[in-house]
Design a protein around this motif. Structure first.
Motif, PDB file in Angstrom:
ATOM      1  N   VAL A  43       0.687  -1.357   0.123  1.00  0.00           N
ATOM      2  CA  VAL A  43       0.400  -0.144  -0.286  1.00  0.00           C
ATOM      3  C   VAL A  43       0.751   1.472  -0.118  1.00  0.00           C
ATOM      4  CG1 VAL A  43      -1.835  -1.289   0.983  1.00  0.00           C
ATOM      5  CG2 VAL A  43       0.003   0.320   2.767  1.00  0.00           C
ATOM      6  N   ARG A  44       0.270   2.184  -0.926  1.00  0.00           N
ATOM      7  CA  ARG A  44       1.048   3.401  -1.047  1.00  0.00           C
ATOM      8  C   ARG A  44       0.129   4.885  -0.315  1.00  0.00           C
ATOM      9  NH1 ARG A  44       3.100  -0.491  -4.367  1.00  0.00           N
ATOM     10  NH2 ARG A  44       4.596   0.319  -5.258  1.00  0.00           N
ATOM     11  N   SER A  45      -1.079   4.431   0.133  1.00  0.00           N
ATOM     12  CA  SER A  45      -1.960   5.498   0.360  1.00  0.00           C
ATOM     13  C   SER A  45      -2.419   4.456   1.297  1.00  0.00           C
ATOM     14  CB  SER A  45      -2.839   6.330  -0.342  1.00  0.00           C
ATOM     15  OG  SER A  45      -3.475   5.298  -1.426  1.00  0.00           O
ATOM     16  N   VAL A  46      -3.833   5.982   2.340  1.00  0.00           N
ATOM     17  CA  VAL A  46      -4.617   4.644   2.599  1.00  0.00           C
ATOM     18  C   VAL A  46      -5.973   4.251   2.066  1.00  0.00           C
ATOM     19  CG1 VAL A  46      -6.612   5.658   4.876  1.00  0.00           C
ATOM     20  CG2 VAL A  46      -4.074   7.054   5.184  1.00  0.00           C
ATOM     21  N   ALA A  47      -6.093   4.862   1.260  1.00  0.00           N
ATOM     22  CA  ALA A  47      -6.969   4.597   0.028  1.00  0.00           C
ATOM     23  C   ALA A  47      -6.710   2.753  -0.287  1.00  0.00           C
ATOM     24  CB  ALA A  47      -6.844   5.374  -1.497  1.00  0.00           C
ATOM     25  N   ASP A  48      -5.453   2.510  -0.387  1.00  0.00           N
ATOM     26  CA  ASP A  48      -4.270   1.578  -0.182  1.00  0.00           C
ATOM     27  C   ASP A  48      -5.252   0.326  -0.008  1.00  0.00           C
ATOM     28  OD1 ASP A  48      -3.666   1.693  -3.260  1.00  0.00           O
ATOM     29  OD2 ASP A  48      -1.801   2.130  -2.287  1.00  0.00           O
ATOM     30  N   ILE A  49      -5.278   0.939   1.224  1.00  0.00           N
ATOM     31  CA  ILE A  49      -5.432   0.411   2.758  1.00  0.00           C
ATOM     32  C   ILE A  49      -6.688  -0.762   2.345  1.00  0.00           C
ATOM     33  CG2 ILE A  49      -5.346  -0.452   5.135  1.00  0.00           C
ATOM     34  CD1 ILE A  49      -2.840   2.272   5.473  1.00  0.00           C
ATOM     35  N   HIS A  50      -7.967   1.106   2.242  1.00  0.00           N
ATOM     36  CA  HIS A  50      -9.444   0.509   2.365  1.00  0.00           C
ATOM     37  C   HIS A  50      -9.276  -0.594   1.081  1.00  0.00           C
ATOM     38  CE1 HIS A  50     -10.797   3.108   5.700  1.00  0.00           C
ATOM     39  NE2 HIS A  50     -10.160   4.196   5.373  1.00  0.00           N
ATOM     40  N   THR A  51      -8.874  -0.494   0.164  1.00  0.00           N
ATOM     41  CA  THR A  51      -8.711  -0.841  -0.621  1.00  0.00           C
ATOM     42  C   THR A  51      -8.643  -2.958  -0.547  1.00  0.00           C
ATOM     43  OG1 THR A  51      -9.017   0.288  -2.866  1.00  0.00           O
ATOM     44  CG2 THR A  51      -8.524  -2.313  -2.812  1.00  0.00           C
ATOM     45  N   ALA A  52      -7.582  -2.688   0.034  1.00  0.00           N
ATOM     46  CA  ALA A  52      -6.811  -4.099   0.584  1.00  0.00           C
ATOM     47  C   ALA A  52      -7.818  -4.656   1.718  1.00  0.00           C
ATOM     48  CB  ALA A  52      -5.502  -4.172   1.253  1.00  0.00           C
ATOM     49  N   MET A  53      -8.452  -3.593   2.405  1.00  0.00           N
ATOM     50  CA  MET A  53      -9.376  -4.921   3.567  1.00  0.00           C
ATOM     51  C   MET A  53     -10.085  -5.409   2.758  1.00  0.00           C
ATOM     52  SD  MET A  53      -9.009  -1.830   6.878  1.00  0.00           S
ATOM     53  CE  MET A  53      -8.057  -1.774   7.785  1.00  0.00           C
ATOM     54  N   GLU A  54     -10.555  -4.360   1.624  1.00  0.00           N
ATOM     55  CA  GLU A  54     -12.034  -4.450   1.039  1.00  0.00           C
ATOM     56  C   GLU A  54     -11.812  -5.835   0.316  1.00  0.00           C
ATOM     57  OE1 GLU A  54     -12.511  -1.713  -1.142  1.00  0.00           O
ATOM     58  OE2 GLU A  54     -13.308  -0.095   0.198  1.00  0.00           O
ATOM     59  N   GLN A  55     -10.582  -6.067  -0.157  1.00  0.00           N
ATOM     60  CA  GLN A  55     -10.223  -7.252  -1.727  1.00  0.00           C
ATOM     61  C   GLN A  55     -10.680  -8.555  -0.313  1.00  0.00           C
ATOM     62  OE1 GLN A  55      -7.483  -5.791  -3.694  1.00  0.00           O
ATOM     63  NE2 GLN A  55      -8.999  -4.828  -5.450  1.00  0.00           N
ATOM     64  N   GLY A  56      -9.904  -8.589   0.963  1.00  0.00           N
ATOM     65  CA  GLY A  56      -9.496  -9.613   2.208  1.00  0.00           C
ATOM     66  C   GLY A  56      -8.083  -9.952   1.540  1.00  0.00           C
ATOM     67  N   LYS A  57      -6.957  -8.614   1.765  1.00  0.00           N
ATOM     68  CA  LYS A  57      -6.010  -8.792   0.954  1.00  0.00           C
ATOM     69  C   LYS A  57      -4.816  -8.222   2.676  1.00  0.00           C
ATOM     70  CE  LYS A  57      -5.539  -9.582  -3.668  1.00  0.00           C
ATOM     71  NZ  LYS A  57      -5.052  -8.526  -4.758  1.00  0.00           N
ATOM     72  N   ILE A  58      -4.255  -9.089   3.234  1.00  0.00           N
ATOM     73  CA  ILE A  58      -3.285  -7.755   4.147  1.00  0.00           C
ATOM     74  C   ILE A  58      -2.782  -6.492   3.669  1.00  0.00           C
ATOM     75  CG2 ILE A  58      -1.321  -8.203   5.313  1.00  0.00           C
ATOM     76  CD1 ILE A  58      -2.312 -11.161   5.748  1.00  0.00           C
ATOM     77  N   ALA A  59      -2.939  -5.266   3.963  1.00  0.00           N
ATOM     78  CA  ALA A  59      -2.117  -4.280   3.857  1.00  0.00           C
ATOM     79  C   ALA A  59      -0.894  -3.882   4.323  1.00  0.00           C
ATOM     80  CB  ALA A  59      -3.543  -2.949   4.209  1.00  0.00           C
ATOM     81  N   ALA A  60      -0.059  -4.320   2.924  1.00  0.00           N
ATOM     82  CA  ALA A  60       1.253  -4.070   3.946  1.00  0.00           C
ATOM     83  C   ALA A  60       2.091  -3.000   3.286  1.00  0.00           C
ATOM     84  CB  ALA A  60       2.426  -5.454   2.702  1.00  0.00           C
ATOM     85  N   ILE A  61       2.407  -2.511   4.520  1.00  0.00           N
ATOM     86  CA  ILE A  61       3.572  -0.860   4.387  1.00  0.00           C
ATOM     87  C   ILE A  61       4.755  -1.626   3.712  1.00  0.00           C
ATOM     88  CG2 ILE A  61       4.336   1.207   5.872  1.00  0.00           C
ATOM     89  CD1 ILE A  61       1.511   1.418   6.562  1.00  0.00           C
ATOM     90  N   PHE A  62       5.445  -1.197   2.775  1.00  0.00           N
ATOM     91  CA  PHE A  62       6.545  -1.096   2.577  1.00  0.00           C
ATOM     92  C   PHE A  62       7.601   0.135   3.690  1.00  0.00           C
ATOM     93  CE2 PHE A  62      10.458  -1.223  -0.928  1.00  0.00           C
ATOM     94  CZ  PHE A  62      10.979  -1.680  -0.733  1.00  0.00           C
ATOM     95  N   HIS A  63       8.185  -1.158   5.019  1.00  0.00           N
ATOM     96  CA  HIS A  63       8.975  -0.611   6.414  1.00  0.00           C
ATOM     97  C   HIS A  63      10.507  -0.559   6.168  1.00  0.00           C
ATOM     98  CE1 HIS A  63       9.729   1.683   9.718  1.00  0.00           C
ATOM     99  NE2 HIS A  63       9.894   0.369  10.330  1.00  0.00           N
ATOM    100  N   ILE A  64      11.432  -0.049   5.972  1.00  0.00           N
ATOM    101  CA  ILE A  64      13.012  -0.317   7.045  1.00  0.00           C
ATOM    102  C   ILE A  64      13.531   0.218   7.674  1.00  0.00           C
ATOM    103  CG2 ILE A  64      15.187   0.312   5.691  1.00  0.00           C
ATOM    104  CD1 ILE A  64      14.630   0.422   3.121  1.00  0.00           C
ATOM    105  N   GLU A  65      13.798  -0.493   8.693  1.00  0.00           N
ATOM    106  CA  GLU A  65      14.094  -0.770  10.262  1.00  0.00           C
ATOM    107  C   GLU A  65      15.743  -0.346  10.007  1.00  0.00           C
ATOM    108  OE1 GLU A  65      13.464  -2.133  14.410  1.00  0.00           O
ATOM    109  OE2 GLU A  65      13.158  -3.704  12.466  1.00  0.00           O
ATOM    110  N   GLY A  66      16.006   0.576  10.345  1.00  0.00           N
ATOM    111  CA  GLY A  66      17.759   1.142  10.531  1.00  0.00           C
ATOM    112  C   GLY A  66      17.471   0.823   8.598  1.00  0.00           C
ATOM    113  N   ALA A  67      18.386   2.894   8.909  1.00  0.00           N
ATOM    114  CA  ALA A  67      18.326   2.403   7.886  1.00  0.00           C
ATOM    115  C   ALA A  67      20.240   2.769   6.843  1.00  0.00           C
ATOM    116  CB  ALA A  67      18.439   3.943   7.556  1.00  0.00           C
TER     117      ALA A  67
END
Length: 352
Positions: free
Chosen positions: A109-133
């Motif tokens: 997901v790249r937006s909150v709109a994407d998160i809502h779409t994923a939820m509606e589709q029954g898919k896990i909404a995944a934010i690409f996060h880097i821990e430690g740069a």
């Protein structure tokens, strides 16, 4: 009643990398021995969260857990990791996340709109996060590249130092007032993240670095997986002054399930009651308000209370919240609505 949970931190990509890499992706769909997979997510109401890309240091996990079971401990910081080594590992984990998306298990997901779409589709909404740069170069070229690939959240440090700043060690008892603030590269990183709309995660950053970000950033201050120092005096937890600064910025904190950051004695011990988590939630809600507290489990990256061993067990936490006196509106805020609010504000979207 099973509630929708959006979570501030997991390390499933590292687990998959260590158990076979891209060849292990099918196990995410069918079930794994670890904390997070698709069947467990469906059972526990886990709708999505921040999927950490993390470069591990060469440490003995058993020795680490043993040390953190003592009344006091101070684990030696791992050595810094070179960019060339780190970027290769992050790219491997990004490829795993892309495979999970191709298999239909998640939606990056790249937006909150994407998160809502994923939820509606029954898919896990995944934010690409880097821990430690460590995978970000001094010129920030790789930051722009990863952003184009979907990066929307970044922690400048884990516990080891980077060219951007310093983290806190695993030390108890201790506060986070350890070491210097952001470097010149670190200050440029924060400004560039602001410009790109990349959330800056304050978890693991030392106190001097925290206050540098607070002065520099024009975005809400967010700690994706941290707890209250006033309850557990651990270097990984946030002081009341830090919590007040986060509140002033209209940011938020995700409650970390790692038992060492929950318990009064700072020990990694799975025999930790859910009630101890509620002590932290109460304290953070008192300072941050009901709109600025969420969950940041650290699933697949930490020892959590035995009653919450996997994401399938998340209903136990919401049941405990109800029994504790939290009403349905507050529980929904903690479980997902507060994350969607702060993400919309950080990413420049209208709230829904």
């Amino acid at each position: 009643m099973m509630r929708c949970v959006f979570d501030g931190h997991n390390d499933v990509l590292l687990r998959l990398l260590q158990s076979g890499g891209r060849t292990a992706c099918e196990s995410f769909l069918t079930g794994r021995d670890d904390a997070l997979d698709l069947p467990k997510a469906q059972k526990g109401g886990f709708a999505g969260g921040f999927f950490a890309h993390f470069v591990p240091s060469a440490t003995d996990l058993d020795d680490k857990l043993s040390a953190m079971s003592a009344p006091q401990y101070d684990l030696e910081l791992p050595d810094p990791i070179d960019w060339e080594d780190a970027v290769a590992v992050v790219m491997e984990q990004a490829a795993i996340l892309l495979d999970l998306e191709r298999l239909g298990a998640v939606k990056i997901v790249r937006s909150v709109a994407d998160i809502h779409t994923a939820m509606e589709q029954g898919k896990i909404a995944a934010i690409f996060h880097i821990e430690g740069a460590e995978a970000i170069d001094a010129d920030l070229h790789s930051l722009d590249l990863f952003h184009a690939a979907g990066l929307r959240s970044l922690g400048p440090v884990w516990s080891r130092p980077t060219i951007f700043g310093e983290g806190v060690p695993f030390r108890f008892p201790s506060n986070g007032d350890i070491g210097a603030g952001l470097t010149g590269h670190g200050k440029r990183l924060i400004r560039r993240c602001n410009a790109l709309g990349i959330l800056v995660d304050l978890s693991h950053l030392n106190e001097a670095g925290f206050w540098d970000v607070a002065r520099l950033s024009d975005a809400p201050l967010v700690a994706t997986h941290s707890n209250a120092y006033a309850v557990t005096p651990h270097s990984r937890n946030l002081t009341d002054d830090q919590l007040r600064a986060i509140a002033d910025s209209d940011g938020m904190v995700g409650l970390n399930f790692a038992t060492a950051f929950l318990r009064d004695d700072g020990k990694m011990d799975a025999a930790t009651p859910i009630s101890q988590m509620l002590v932290h939630l109460d304290h953070m809600i008192e300072i941050l308000g009901e709109d600025r507290v969420g969950l940041g489990s650290d699933y697949d990256g930490a020892m959590v209370p035995e009653a919450l061993t996997t994401v399938a067990d998340l209903p136990h936490l919401t049941e405990a919240m109800t029994a504790h006196g939290y009403d349905a509106a507050l529980i929904d805020k903690i479980c997902h609505k507060n994350w969607l609010r702060v993400l919309a504000k950080t990413w420049g979207e209208p709230a829904r």
